[in-house]
Scaffold this motif. Structure first.
Motif, short mmCIF file in Angstrom:
data_model
loop_
_atom_site.label_atom_id
_atom_site.label_comp_id
_atom_site.label_asym_id
_atom_site.label_seq_id
_atom_site.Cartn_x
_atom_site.Cartn_y
_atom_site.Cartn_z
N ILE A 58 1.78 2.25 -3.58
CA ILE A 58 0.75 2.48 -4.62
C ILE A 58 0.92 3.90 -5.16
O ILE A 58 1.13 4.84 -4.39
CB ILE A 58 -0.66 2.28 -4.01
CG1 ILE A 58 -0.93 0.81 -3.75
CG2 ILE A 58 -1.73 2.89 -4.90
CD1 ILE A 58 -1.39 0.00 -4.93
N ALA A 59 0.83 4.04 -6.46
CA ALA A 59 0.92 5.34 -7.14
C ALA A 59 2.32 5.95 -7.09
O ALA A 59 2.51 7.12 -7.36
CB ALA A 59 -0.10 6.35 -6.61
N LEU B 55 -7.19 4.09 -4.14
CA LEU B 55 -6.03 4.69 -3.49
C LEU B 55 -5.06 5.27 -4.53
O LEU B 55 -4.53 6.37 -4.37
CB LEU B 55 -5.32 3.62 -2.66
CG LEU B 55 -4.15 4.04 -1.78
CD1 LEU B 55 -4.58 5.10 -0.79
CD2 LEU B 55 -3.61 2.81 -1.03
N TYR B 56 -4.87 4.52 -5.62
CA TYR B 56 -3.97 4.94 -6.69
C TYR B 56 -4.41 6.31 -7.23
O TYR B 56 -3.63 7.25 -7.28
CB TYR B 56 -3.99 3.89 -7.80
CG TYR B 56 -3.25 4.26 -9.07
CD1 TYR B 56 -1.89 4.01 -9.19
CD2 TYR B 56 -3.92 4.85 -10.15
CE1 TYR B 56 -1.20 4.34 -10.37
CE2 TYR B 56 -3.25 5.18 -11.31
CZ TYR B 56 -1.89 4.92 -11.42
OH TYR B 56 -1.22 5.26 -12.57
N LYS C 209 2.64 1.11 8.62
CA LYS C 209 3.48 1.52 9.73
C LYS C 209 2.74 2.63 10.47
O LYS C 209 2.52 3.69 9.93
CB LYS C 209 4.83 1.99 9.21
CG LYS C 209 5.59 0.87 8.50
CD LYS C 209 6.95 1.35 8.08
CE LYS C 209 7.71 0.25 7.37
NZ LYS C 209 7.25 0.00 6.01
N ASN D 230 9.43 5.39 -3.92
CA ASN D 230 9.22 5.53 -2.47
C ASN D 230 10.17 4.70 -1.62
O ASN D 230 10.02 4.66 -0.41
CB ASN D 230 7.77 5.16 -2.12
CG ASN D 230 6.88 6.38 -1.98
OD1 ASN D 230 7.35 7.51 -2.12
ND2 ASN D 230 5.62 6.17 -1.69
N LEU E 32 -7.51 -0.58 -3.82
CA LEU E 32 -6.15 -0.16 -4.18
C LEU E 32 -6.20 0.80 -5.37
O LEU E 32 -5.45 1.77 -5.42
CB LEU E 32 -5.29 -1.37 -4.55
CG LEU E 32 -4.73 -2.20 -3.40
CD1 LEU E 32 -3.82 -3.29 -3.94
CD2 LEU E 32 -3.98 -1.33 -2.41
N GLU F 119 0.79 -1.23 0.00
CA GLU F 119 0.00 0.00 0.00
C GLU F 119 0.83 1.28 0.00
O GLU F 119 0.48 2.25 -0.68
CB GLU F 119 -0.95 -0.01 1.19
CG GLU F 119 -2.06 1.00 1.02
CD GLU F 119 -3.15 0.85 2.08
OE1 GLU F 119 -3.82 -0.19 2.08
OE2 GLU F 119 -3.29 1.77 2.89
N ASP F 120 1.93 1.30 0.75
CA ASP F 120 2.75 2.52 0.79
C ASP F 120 3.36 2.85 -0.58
O ASP F 120 3.89 3.93 -0.76
CB ASP F 120 3.91 2.36 1.78
CG ASP F 120 3.46 2.47 3.22
OD1 ASP F 120 2.31 2.90 3.44
OD2 ASP F 120 4.24 2.12 4.12
N ASP G 140 8.90 -3.91 2.90
CA ASP G 140 8.60 -2.70 2.12
C ASP G 140 9.26 -1.54 2.86
O ASP G 140 8.79 -1.11 3.90
CB ASP G 140 7.11 -2.49 1.89
CG ASP G 140 6.30 -2.48 3.18
OD1 ASP G 140 6.83 -2.91 4.22
OD2 ASP G 140 5.14 -2.04 3.14
N TYR G 141 10.37 -1.10 2.34
CA TYR G 141 11.21 -0.13 3.03
C TYR G 141 10.93 1.25 2.45
O TYR G 141 11.27 1.55 1.31
CB TYR G 141 12.68 -0.50 2.84
CG TYR G 141 13.62 0.14 3.84
CD1 TYR G 141 14.17 -0.59 4.88
CD2 TYR G 141 13.94 1.50 3.73
CE1 TYR G 141 15.03 0.00 5.80
CE2 TYR G 141 14.79 2.09 4.65
CZ TYR G 141 15.34 1.34 5.68
OH TYR G 141 16.19 1.92 6.58
N LEU G 142 10.31 2.08 3.26
CA LEU G 142 9.92 3.40 2.80
C LEU G 142 11.10 4.35 2.93
O LEU G 142 11.61 4.57 4.04
CB LEU G 142 8.74 3.88 3.66
CG LEU G 142 7.82 4.94 3.07
CD1 LEU G 142 7.22 4.48 1.77
CD2 LEU G 142 6.72 5.28 4.08
N PRO H 217 11.95 7.47 0.31
CA PRO H 217 11.76 8.04 -1.03
C PRO H 217 13.00 8.65 -1.65
O PRO H 217 13.81 9.26 -0.96
CB PRO H 217 10.71 9.13 -0.80
CG PRO H 217 10.04 8.78 0.47
CD PRO H 217 11.09 8.12 1.30
N ARG I 134 -4.13 9.10 -4.60
CA ARG I 134 -2.72 9.48 -4.36
C ARG I 134 -2.20 10.34 -5.50
O ARG I 134 -1.48 11.32 -5.29
CB ARG I 134 -1.86 8.23 -4.26
CG ARG I 134 -2.02 7.50 -2.95
CD ARG I 134 -0.70 7.46 -2.18
NE ARG I 134 -0.87 6.77 -0.92
CZ ARG I 134 -0.55 5.49 -0.72
NH1 ARG I 134 -0.02 4.80 -1.72
NH2 ARG I 134 -0.72 4.95 0.44
N LEU I 135 -2.53 9.93 -6.73
CA LEU I 135 -2.09 10.73 -7.89
C LEU I 135 -2.61 12.16 -7.75
O LEU I 135 -1.88 13.13 -7.95
CB LEU I 135 -2.58 10.13 -9.20
CG LEU I 135 -1.82 8.98 -9.82
CD1 LEU I 135 -2.33 8.72 -11.25
CD2 LEU I 135 -0.32 9.23 -9.85
#
Lengths: 662, 257
Positions: free
Chosen positions: A81-82, B55-56, B11, A101, B52, A78-79, A119-121, A123, B59-60
């Motif tokens: 996405i986009a 969300l995409y 997180k 990211n 999702l 999720e982090d 998933d390592y954020l 950016p 977010r854009l």
């Protein structure tokens, strides 16, 4: 069919046919003469092309697939996405996927169900990744990258908090990567390449490529946009080489910044385009002088021709108008006169050539690197990793913006990609020329690159699909040069460039656009072969894994042989040489190729095939002697084949199998 | 075909950070636009893919709020700058340019038309006035796209503007040719066209490189990856072409000697 062939063969074996000097062609029969495989250039491809007109969607776009099987497709965590998914690196059973990211680690032990491990954020574009041992390297170029991995960007143009360069992580526990160090560079790192020097086990080297503007000196001392003649430390016109001491990687630093571009005269363009050739031919017909300048045939301007003619008239002590004899002499002496004139002028070009590389592909086993550097493709000698030397350069009359390089396994062919429009533009529309945004394939002959052909994914894409040649890797089909490649929203394809002048597409997958209304950047950033599967980093849609399906273009035996190659790790910009262990799969793959390319009589091929099948069933000395017989037989037949080398290669594999015992 | 198996790792601290940042009006790429899915047990694959996707797109949309005026000015100016390159390049076939210069011009047209469309989309996505390009011969007209609430404003390049963004100072932009220079280019043919075209286009491209550098020097500019990528792609493309054009010019000089 196979059963009856086997029956015939067994009959032959029982009558002792195989135990005499050469394998008998008398193991005959209709089946032995039946050819199934034909050269791939003669095969039909899907028509109409199913990639045209696919319906749009993010996760539900319509798809077209040919000669591939999709094992899985997994959306990003999720982090992420986009945020663009970028390049891939592999270690053990893990695929590491860069992302604007940060980075994502997937366990691909089961390619049908990749497991998200990390998933390592953190950016920073582009976050291209490489691995070596316990180390992971990540490129940072964008202005938003922070030393502390914060997600809130950097608000000033000069900041102590900004990271542009290489991040280094310790991945000895891959489930818990530890951020250990950074190396800051003037342009940041768009991509990078890890070089393992076979003669140095204490260090590895990271070649940093950057294509963005140079950062302010106030942010990183020493960064200046002055030209080298004004400031010898100028970061322009050089690449940066980071030395990473393996015992203490946190001490990694820039060790050298070789100016591989110095004194680079723009090299000759490749062959003339048809239009250019027409102009030259027309001029020749009109009696104009045509000569070779800068490696290209050109019409000699009238002014220059008159100058040369005057020179010739003077040389013979004459005066006045040149005679027909003078013209004839000029035609003969043109190359020499042009050379004299150019050398009298000193260097023909004052242009400095490129000042940055986008990607550098290192192939240490052959001591070569391919630098994709703006308008130039460079061939570098990297036998001394700290002092890469340019040995050749090519430019292209289609004004390519060279992006990346891939060698064939033998290091005799190199493919450069033209990332026209930077990857965010639609360049595969039916109005876009085939030569633009394509691959350019060169053979390497005595250290020089010789243009062979262009290759482009040629299914027209829509206005809303960014599409241009991008990253890929070789697929280790022995005896052939086969590559899998990304074309952004043009999907992925697999092509054979064994004959570099005639590349042939042999498989593909494509999705419809993300949106049919407007161009949202997406598609395949990178696809690489890794231990039997094709792993695709999809910019917007996550991770896809494919396998190649057997077809007339590539047989089951060839695919099986490719799977005998195993890699412990893989960095796409550090090309490893494939070595195929001796195996029955390898022999069968080569035999299929002899059949396909009509390089041996089908009866002989089938006899060997049947002999191998028999040998597999035998044990001990019986197997050994049969394999040796088959090998000897092939050595004899080699001379009748137009591809002696391949036949002898098969014989050598059989001998190795024989000496390997049961 | 689809593999629906993946984790939703949220997180907590980061999520808190996003909410804080989003609520203070500072919008960043990573701000989450929809409620996080936390219960992996109960989720339905189909629904989760659609969430999702939601969300995409959100977010854009949010990422596209991460810009400053310098970014807007860059896009607006660069559209006009690129438009002039189109005027110059379109002259190549009718003015008997050499085949090599025609190839170069065709590639410039194709590349810069695409980039103009991308920059227009960039502005439109951010609710900013969108300059539309209209070319007649060597005349450049810029019109502001109707945004619904008012009429479009057509501006002759040298005249005063009533649009949202003052585009009356085209010639002040680095590398922009004067109208006299454009007319001169239009008046020459053959090898003279080649030479003038290359000289002018090098100057013009160098101007674009300066504009990118100025953008990067502005505090807070090009912080969004979409903006950064577009500007650095333009930078790389123009630097590459400058080198090629310089080389072509040198060759022409060699021919003439």
């Amino acid at each position: 069919m196979r059963t009856s062939v086997l029956a015939l063969l067994l009959a032959a074996l029982l009558t002792g046919a195989l135990s005499c000097g050469t394998t008998e062609d008398s193991a005959r029969g209709e089946e032995l003469q039946h050819t199934e495989l034909v050269p791939i250039t003669e095969l039909e491809r899907p028509s109409p092309d199913p990639r045209v007109g696919l319906a749009a969607g993010l996760f539900d776009a319509e798809e077209a697939i040919w000669n591939l099987n999709m094992l899985s497709t997994t959306p990003p965590p999720e982090d992420f996405i986009a945020s663009f998914g970028t390049d891939l690196a592999f270690t053990g059973n893990y695929a590491i996927q860069g992302n604007y990211n940060g980075f994502i680690v997937w366990d691909i032990s089961n390619p049908a169900e990749p497991e998200l491990v990390v998933d390592y954020l953190c950016p920073a574009s582009q976050s291209d990744v490489s691995v070596y041992g316990d180390l992971l390297f990540v490129s940072g170029e964008g202005l938003e990258g922070r030393l502390d991995c914060g997600t809130h960007g950097v608000s000033t143009s000069v900041s102590e908090e900004r990271l542009r360069g290489i991040r280094i992580f310790d991945i000895s526990d891959i489930r818990n990567p530890e951020y250990i160090s950074n190396v800051q560079t003037c342009r940041g790192s768009h991509t990078h390449s890890v070089l393992v020097d076979p003669n140095d086990d204490e260090n590895i080297y990271v070649y940093v490529s950057g294509s963005a503007p140079v950062r302010p000196e106030e942010e990183l001392p020493g960064c200046t946009t002055a030209f080298p003649d004004e400031d010898p430390d100028s970061p322009l016109f050089r690449i940066e080489v980071i030395q990473v001491p393996l015992a203490s990687p946190e001490l990694a630093e820039i060790a050298n910044s070789p100016r591989i571009f110095d004194d680079l005269e723009a090299p000759p363009t490749r062959d003339l385009t048809p239009e250019e050739r027409e102009v030259v031919e027309r001029a020749r017909e009109q009696g104009r002088f045509v000569g070779e300048m800068m490696g290209q045939e050109r019409v000699i301007p009238n002014g220059m021709a008159s100058y040369f003619l005057r020179q010739i008239v003077e040389e013979r002590g004459g005066s006045g108008a040149p005679t027909a004899a003078d013209s004839t002499e000029l035609r003969e002496r043109l190359p020499e006169l042009i050379d004299d004139m150019l050398s009298a002028r000193g260097r023909a070009s004052e242009a400095l050539g490129p000042n940055q590389c986008h990607d550098i592909t290192l192939y240490p086993e052959v001591g070569l690197a391919g630098g994709a550097c703006e308008g130039y493709g460079l061939l570098l000698d990297i036998t001394n990793p700290l002092e890469p030397k340019r040995i050749d350069a090519v430019a292209d009359s289609n004004f390519a913006y060279w992006h990346s390089a891939t060698f064939n396994n033998d290091g005799t062919t190199v493919i450069f990609t033209d990332e026209w429009g930077g990857g965010t533009q639609a360049k595969c529309r039916d109005t876009d020329p085939y030569e633009w945004g394509a691959n350019a394939i060169y053979s390497i002959e005595d250290g020089k690159m010789v243009f062979q052909s262009y290759f482009k994914m040629d299914a027209p894409q829509t206005e809303t699909e960014n599409c241009v040649a991008h990253n890929g890797s070789l697929i280790p089909i022995p005896g052939r040069d086969i590559m899998v490649q990304s074309w952004y929203q043009g999907g992925i394809n697999v092509f054979d460039f064994t004959d570099p002048a005639n590349p042939v597409e042999i498989a593909f997958h494509d999705r419809g656009p993300i949106s049919e209304d407007q161009l949202e950047v997406g598609g395949s950033w990178s696809i690489y072969w890794y231990n039997g599967v094709l792993v695709n980093s999809e910019i917007a849609r996550g991770l896809d894994i494919f396998e190649l399906l057997p077809s007339d273009f590539v047989t089951e035996n060839e695919i099986a042989a490719s799977k005998t190659v195993r890699m412990e790790y893989f960095n796409p910009q550090g090309q490893p040489m494939f070595h195929w262990p001796a195996s029955f799969e390898l022999v069968r793959a080569y035999l299929d190729q002899l059949e396909r390319d009509r390089e041996m009589e089908i009866r002989s091929i089938n006899t060997i095939r049947n002999g191998i099948k028999e040998a597999e069933n035998r044990r001990g000395t019986a197997r050994q002697s049969l394999l040796m017989q088959l090998a000897d037989d092939l050595v004899i037949r080699a001379d009748q084949s137009p591809n002696k080398d391949k036949v002898k290669k098969i014989a050598a594999v059989l001998e190795e199998l024989a000496s390997g015992g049961s | 075909m689809l593999n629906f198996y993946f984790h939703f790792i949220i997180k907590k601290t980061l999520l808190f950070g996003f909410i804080l940042l989003c609520s203070t009006g500072l919008i960043f790429v990573s701000c989450s636009g929809s409620a996080p899915v936390t219960d992996a047990e109960t989720y339905q694959p189909e629904r989760d893919l659609s969430s999702l996707e939601e969300l995409y797109w959100s977010r854009l949309a949010e990422a596209r709020l991460n810009f400053i005026q310098a970014d807007v000015d860059f896009m607006t100016d660069m559209i006009v700058h690129h438009a002039q390159a189109l005027i110059m390049s379109r002259l190549a076939p009718e003015n008997d340019a050499s085949p090599v210069v025609q190839t170069l011009a065709a590639r410039i047209i194709n590349a810069q038309e695409g980039e103009i469309a991308t920059m227009q989309k960039w502005l439109r996505d951010r609710g900013q006035p969108v300059p539309l390009v209209h070319i007649e011969g060597v005349e450049l007209m810029i019109r502001t796209e109707d945004s619904g609430d008012d009429e479009g404003h057509e501006q002759h390049h040298a005249h005063h503007s009533h649009g949202h963004h003052d585009m009356s100072h085209h010639e002040d932009m680095p590398g922009m040719l004067t109208q006299e220079q454009l007319e001169h280019l239009a008046s020459v043919r053959g090898s003279e066209f080649d030479r003038v075209f290359l000289e002018y286009m090098i100057e013009h491209h160098e101007g674009a490189v300066i504009m990118v550098q100025e953008l990067f020097d502005a505090d807070g500019a090009a912080n969004d990856s979409e903006t950064f990528d577009l500007a650095s792609d333009i930078h790389a493309e123009q630097v590459t072409e400058i080198n090629r054009m310089q080389w072509m010019l040198d060759q022409m000089a060699a021919d003439i000697e």
